[in-house]
Design an enzyme around this catalytic site. Structure first.
Site, PDB file in Angstrom:
ATOM      1  N   ASN A 102      -4.549   6.622  -7.185  1.00 16.30           N
ATOM      2  CA  ASN A 102      -5.074   7.895  -7.249  1.00 16.30           C
ATOM      3  C   ASN A 102      -4.068   9.052  -7.688  1.00 16.30           C
ATOM      4  OD1 ASN A 102      -3.544   7.389  -5.051  1.00 16.30           O
ATOM      5  ND2 ASN A 102      -4.799   8.911  -3.735  1.00 16.30           N
ATOM      6  N   HIS A 130       3.240  13.939   0.948  1.00 19.70           N
ATOM      7  CA  HIS A 130       2.826  15.301   0.482  1.00 19.70           C
ATOM      8  C   HIS A 130       4.111  16.490   0.724  1.00 19.70           C
ATOM      9  CE1 HIS A 130      -1.534  14.296  -0.084  1.00 19.70           C
ATOM     10  NE2 HIS A 130      -1.468  13.746   1.265  1.00 19.70           N
ATOM     11  N   ASP A 169       1.019   2.318   3.725  1.00 18.69           N
ATOM     12  CA  ASP A 169       0.130   3.686   3.207  1.00 18.69           C
ATOM     13  C   ASP A 169       1.110   4.737   3.139  1.00 18.69           C
ATOM     14  OD1 ASP A 169      -1.842   5.223   2.262  1.00 18.69           O
ATOM     15  OD2 ASP A 169      -3.237   5.008   4.256  1.00 18.69           O
ATOM     16  N   HIS A 187      -5.718  -0.412   5.680  1.00 15.69           N
ATOM     17  CA  HIS A 187      -5.532   0.463   6.765  1.00 15.69           C
ATOM     18  C   HIS A 187      -6.395   0.239   7.820  1.00 15.69           C
ATOM     19  CE1 HIS A 187      -7.803   2.983   3.997  1.00 15.69           C
ATOM     20  NE2 HIS A 187      -6.882   3.224   3.489  1.00 15.69           N
ATOM     21  N   HIS A 189     -11.179   0.921   0.835  1.00 11.38           N
ATOM     22  CA  HIS A 189     -10.952   1.692   1.642  1.00 11.38           C
ATOM     23  C   HIS A 189     -12.226   1.902   2.442  1.00 11.38           C
ATOM     24  CE1 HIS A 189      -9.428   6.022   2.983  1.00 11.38           C
ATOM     25  NE2 HIS A 189     -10.443   5.758   3.540  1.00 11.38           N
ATOM     26  N   HIS A 213       0.631  -1.314   0.008  1.00  9.02           N
ATOM     27  CA  HIS A 213       0.070   0.030   0.039  1.00  9.02           C
ATOM     28  C   HIS A 213       0.768   1.084   0.181  1.00  9.02           C
ATOM     29  CE1 HIS A 213      -3.960   1.810   1.353  1.00  9.02           C
ATOM     30  NE2 HIS A 213      -3.352   2.859   0.790  1.00  9.02           N
ATOM     31  N   HIS A 270       1.341   5.209  -2.202  1.00  7.84           N
ATOM     32  CA  HIS A 270       1.330   6.311  -3.214  1.00  7.84           C
ATOM     33  C   HIS A 270       2.476   6.698  -3.904  1.00  7.84           C
ATOM     34  CE1 HIS A 270      -2.898   6.152  -1.944  1.00  7.84           C
ATOM     35  NE2 HIS A 270      -2.501   5.815  -0.788  1.00  7.84           N
ATOM     36  N   LEU A 271       2.722   6.601  -5.180  1.00  9.13           N
ATOM     37  CA  LEU A 271       4.013   6.774  -5.808  1.00  9.13           C
ATOM     38  C   LEU A 271       4.028   8.222  -6.391  1.00  9.13           C
ATOM     39  CD1 LEU A 271       5.359   3.511  -7.336  1.00  9.13           C
ATOM     40  CD2 LEU A 271       6.265   4.988  -5.306  1.00  9.13           C
ATOM     41  N   ARG A 272       2.660   8.769  -6.389  1.00  6.84           N
ATOM     42  CA  ARG A 272       2.264  10.324  -6.927  1.00  6.84           C
ATOM     43  C   ARG A 272       2.517  10.337  -8.506  1.00  6.84           C
ATOM     44  NH1 ARG A 272      -1.218  10.581  -3.046  1.00  6.84           N
ATOM     45  NH2 ARG A 272      -0.602  11.325  -0.893  1.00  6.84           N
TER      46      ARG A 272
END
Lengths: 439, 307
Positions: free
Chosen positions: A107, A322, A318, A245, A192, A73, A75-77
């Site tokens: 996402n 940011h 997760d 999560h 989720h 889980h 997020h590589l953006r």
């Protein structure tokens, strides 16, 4: 990849998949595990005069050798939010955290709901070359919760699961069909679980701390009602369901019961849910703002117990990068999420230190179980498999310093934490992608 | 005592001694507002910025008048006329204000914790004039001043707060403040308006308004916001008035000399009947008068008047 031979010597080798737990030597040739045998006291006598054929010895004494860790889980953006993370920096952060394999959530911008985005991610990951990347596709087109994404095309392109992570699927009928349709392609659905009517405008866990701080709360029930719904849909469809999560005690109870009932439900939690409570938010620390929110000590303890008794199968970070643009704001306005690839293993090792689980269990939750749940083949430490492995120094003490992170972002509430135990070498397909064994 | 605080952010961070010093100072300074020339030179040459991200009439005017009566220079910024509409973040606005070297920044903001963030970023003193649902310390202080003036003490009094506690920064600051000063605080309102865990702050919760008010020395009535109906907090103003409104009939069951307070603006006929708001027990307008004195006291103390 250059042709190379390595002999990893003298480490305690742990692999729950094969049942190995002992001091072993691992011989690697051309990216593949060739031999695993009981560690010999002395170095093997060179029986070959050709020095080029002598393997390079990696001294793993007093260290632990495990199958390459998997973070399912992340997020590589990229594409879309490259100022937060790119696939290259995310993969490097994975290598430094001891992960050889990561799954990236859809996402991005554009959303990974089609083959071209999946292709793009896989191409960039191959170029990065420091971790295996398995993309997760979207459950619904554009993560909008209105219509199914094209799972056939996504599966052919290489996704291993589908999820609308970040945007819970509010329409129960869509969720039902997603589970059924994904089952036809052998794709896992990752949920989720949060009811957006109940989370409303909440920004942290509902309770004493939110009341004191005057922040709008999110009740535990926002998660548990959705867990209950998705378990019911899992029972209806017979399709495997993975709950992302898990943060709340009530969810743990429901998952435990569903498993006892024989339903194909699996679950993950993240290190922050067993390491922190809602009190991390005091002083309005936006780095502790995460979705679902950090809960109470009672929930944290329930999560720890669920990890110990096997109710929760997987630890996943997760990892949610940011920048200060999203985090250096009023608490209400700040984005949800914290990075985790480079702190996940050390925080998880604390569970072993606390006596809550064995190292074997920990390796299962960070490698064996995610591999099984995602159906990733050829995993584990046995001859013939690709040499994906992690060497952990369980005694190495260090202070968390986000400035040393390979991730492009710095949003962690663990800054300054004193931790013990971390990855010191990561090998992917016989290639050393991270090595601080000599430091 | 020496008053050495940099900021006034919430009631939690004020000690009993500090609260007493503020109330004492306010009582002394109150007299200035009764003079024919309502101005003293104490804060000449000091700059005070009033930064209101949220609409406000009473509080903003009160701060302005307080500053001017002490001869400070004031600048007033509201969100709609500032760079906020151009997308400037609070952190950037703070740094820019800091560069102009003001002595005090008074901030009202819709987000809880915004004044705390500002206080970390600037050398100037920060006064919280209301942040989201979190705190409104100057309101609590002026309420305490009003009660102390009328009753001569705070310790041992019973304070009932009626209405939407969950969304009220006034309630939170008064709960913390009055309990700190030795009063007992009882809350009443529909369960949808009582936030989870509020007892942890030391308050007692009753669901029938009569139980809260029958032995109260002070009844504080909170404003009911119509918009909360959309979040299913209550069905209608009509029903609220019937079940929880402070009417003449309900007041008849309270102590004869009870003090009726309201932070304003009031909704006549909803949370409070006109006869009660305008009646002999009401000290609502004295609260407003004391607001100026409290804010003068804070400026005076923060800017070193005592040192």
């Amino acid at each position: 990849m250059k042709t190379s031979r390595y002999l990893i010597k003298g480490g305690r080798v742990i692999d729950p998949a094969t049942g190995i737990d002992g001091f072993m030597d691992i011989l690697i040739e051309d990216g593949t595990i060739v031999k695993i045998e009981k560690s010999k006291a002395q170095s093997p006598k060179p029986n070959d005069t050709d020095q080029n054929l002598q393997p390079e010895v990696i001294d793993a004494s007093e260290k632990i050798v495990t199958p390459g860790l998997i973070d399912m889980h992340v997020h590589l953006r990229e594409p879309g939010h490259e100022y937060k993370e790119i696939i290259k920096t995310g993969c490097l952060a994975a290598a430094h955290g001891g992960f050889t394999t990561i799954c990236c959530m859809p996402n991005t911008d554009p959303v990974n709901d089609n083959q071209s985005v999946t292709d793009y991610i896989l191409k960039k990951a191959k170029l990065a070359g420091t971790a295996r990347v398995y993309p997760v596709g979207a459950i619904s087109r554009g993560l909008r919760g209105k219509s199914l994404a094209e799972y056939g095309e996504l599966k052919a392109a290489g996704v291993v699961a589908v999820s609308d992570d970040g945007n819970p699927v509010m329409n129960a009928q869509l969720m039902r069909r997603a589970l059924e349709y994904a089952k036809g392609f052998g794709l896992l659905v990752i949920a989720h679980c949060e009811d957006r009517n109940l989370t409303a405008n909440g920004v942290m866990n509902e309770g004493v701390t939110a009341t004191r701080l005057g922040l709008a709360g999110i009740p535990n029930a926002a998660e548990t009602v959705m867990v209950a719904r998705d378990i019911a849909l899992c029972e209806l469809t017979g399709a495997p369901l993975h709950i992302a999560h898990v943060s709340a005690e009530g969810s743990v109870r429901l998952i435990r019961k569903a498993k006892a009932h024989g339903l194909p439900v699996t679950a993950e939690t993240a290190p922050h849910y067993f390491s922190l409570t809602e009190e991390a938010v005091i002083n309005y620390d936006t780095n502790a703002k995460v979705s679902p929110p950090l809960r109470t000590a009672k929930d944290r303890d329930a999560i720890r117990k669920a990890l110990a008794d096997g109710t929760i199968d997987v630890i996943a970070s997760d990892h949610a990068p940011h920048s200060s643009i999203e985090k250096d704001l009023e608490f209400d306005q700040a984005a949800n999420g914290m990075i985790g690839l480079e702190t996940s293993l050390p925080l998880s090792l604390q569970l072993v230190e606390m006596g809550l689980m064995s190292l074997n269990d920990l390796v299962a939750k960070m490698s064996t179980n995610p591999a099984r749940i995602l159906n990733l083949g050829h995993r584990g430490l046995k001859p013939g498999n690709p040499a994906d492995l992690t060497i952990i120094d369980p005694e190495k003490k260090f202070t968390v310093d986000p400035n040393t992170f390979k991730s492009r972002s710095r949003n962690t509430p663990f800054n300054g934490w004193e931790l013990k135990g971390k990855a010191v070498l990561t090998m992917v397909g016989g290639k050393i992608v991270f090595d601080e064994t000599r430091e | 005592m020496e008053f050495v605080k940099k900021d006034i952010l919430d009631m939690e961070s004020l000690s009993v001694e500090e609260i007493q010093a503020i109330l004492d100072t306010a009582e002394t300074l109150k007299e200035i507002s009764t003079r024919s020339i309502k101005k003293v030179p104490t804060l000449r040459g000091k700059s005070i910025v009033h930064f209101f991200y949220e609409a406000s009439t009473r509080t903003k005017t009160s701060f302005e008048i307080a500053a001017k009566r002490l001869s400070a220079d004031t600048v007033s910024i509201s969100a709609s006329t500032s760079s906020i509409v151009k997308g400037e973040t609070l952190a950037d606005t703070a740094k820019n204000l800091e560069a102009m070297n003001p002595d005090v920044i008074v901030i009202r903001h819709h987000a809880a914790g915004a004044p705390h963030m500002l206080a970390r970023l600037v050398k100037a003193s920060v006064i919280n004039a209301g942040d989201g649902m979190h705190a409104h310390p100057t309101q609590a202080l002026l309420d305490m001043m009003t009660v102390r003036e009328k009753r001569g003490r705070l310790e041992g009094l019973r304070v009932a707060i009626i209405g939407d506690i969950a969304h009220s920064r006034v309630a939170r600051s008064n709960i913390v403040g009055f309990i700190k000063m030795g009063a007992k605080v009882v809350l009443a309102g529909p369960p949808t308006m009582i936030p989870m865990g509020i007892e942890a702050l030391g308050a007692h919760v009753r669901h029938h308004i009569q139980e809260a008010i029958h032995d109260a020395d002070v009844i504080m009535v909170l404003r009911i916001q119509k918009e909360r109906q959309q979040a299913f907090v209550f069905p209608s103003e009509r029903e609220y008035a019937q079940c929880y409104g402070l009417t003449v009939e309900r007041l008849a069951e309270a102590k004869e000399d009870v003090l009726i307070m309201h932070p304003g603006p009031i909704n006549r006929g909803v949370e409070i009947a006109s006869e009660v708001a305008d009646g002999p027990c009401s000290v609502i307008l004295e609260q407003v008068a004391n607001g100026v004195a409290i804010r003068m006291a804070l400026f005076y103390l923060l800017l070193g008047g005592r040192r």
